[in-house]
Write a protein that holds these residues in place. Structure first.
Motif, PDB file in Angstrom:
ATOM      1  N   THR A   1      78.185  30.685  54.128  1.00  0.00           N
ATOM      2  CA  THR A   1      79.640  30.577  53.993  1.00  0.00           C
ATOM      3  C   THR A   1      80.320  31.775  53.353  1.00  0.00           C
ATOM      4  OG1 THR A   1      79.528  29.547  51.803  1.00  0.00           O
ATOM      5  CG2 THR A   1      79.433  28.072  53.732  1.00  0.00           C
TER       6      THR A   1
ATOM      7  N   GLU B   1      81.155  24.764  52.606  1.00  0.00           N
ATOM      8  CA  GLU B   1      81.881  24.909  53.866  1.00  0.00           C
ATOM      9  C   GLU B   1      83.354  24.550  53.699  1.00  0.00           C
ATOM     10  OE1 GLU B   1      79.603  22.434  56.467  1.00  0.00           O
ATOM     11  OE2 GLU B   1      78.112  23.991  56.851  1.00  0.00           O
ATOM     12  N   ASP B   2      83.631  23.450  53.006  1.00  0.00           N
ATOM     13  CA  ASP B   2      85.019  23.057  52.753  1.00  0.00           C
ATOM     14  C   ASP B   2      85.726  24.105  51.908  1.00  0.00           C
ATOM     15  OD1 ASP B   2      84.588  20.748  54.176  1.00  0.00           O
ATOM     16  OD2 ASP B   2      84.467  19.455  52.421  1.00  0.00           O
TER      17      ASP B   2
ATOM     18  N   SER C   1      88.973  26.547  52.876  1.00  0.00           N
ATOM     19  CA  SER C   1      90.185  26.574  52.043  1.00  0.00           C
ATOM     20  C   SER C   1      90.478  27.961  51.492  1.00  0.00           C
ATOM     21  CB  SER C   1      90.038  25.594  50.875  1.00  0.00           C
ATOM     22  OG  SER C   1      89.917  24.283  51.349  1.00  0.00           O
TER      23      SER C   1
END
Length: 89
Positions: free
Chosen positions: A46, A2-3, A7
């Motif tokens: 994602t 997810e991060d 990004s």
């Protein structure tokens, strides 16, 4: 993942230290299978592709690295090292 998606990443390759927790999840191969299934779910959620770097710990005896490499090779040879149909190890 997810991060990474937030990004803008399209692909990540986490490097994991299995000696710290593999026995908690049933051994090396069982742990890798869990991670491969989790990677497929994370990719679906994602859109970020995931492949794992399986690395030996340099402070452990070389025999540990050989054991790790043989386990990964065995999984790949059996077709068990896949994430969504492509190599994930």
């Amino acid at each position: 993942a997810e991060d990474a998606a937030a990004s803008g990443a399209k692909w990540i390759e986490p490097a994991l230290s299995f000696v710290l927790y593999a026995e908690r999840f049933g051994g090396l191969e069982a742990t890798l299978e869990i991670l491969l299934r989790a990677a497929a779910c994370a990719e679906d959620a994602t859109g970020v592709g995931i492949g794992f770097i399986v690395a030996a710990e340099r402070h452990l005896p070389p025999a540990e690295a050989v054991t790790l490499a043989k386990a990964v090779r065995g999984m790949v040879d059996r077709g068990a090292g896949l994430v969504k149909g492509r190599l994930g190890l």
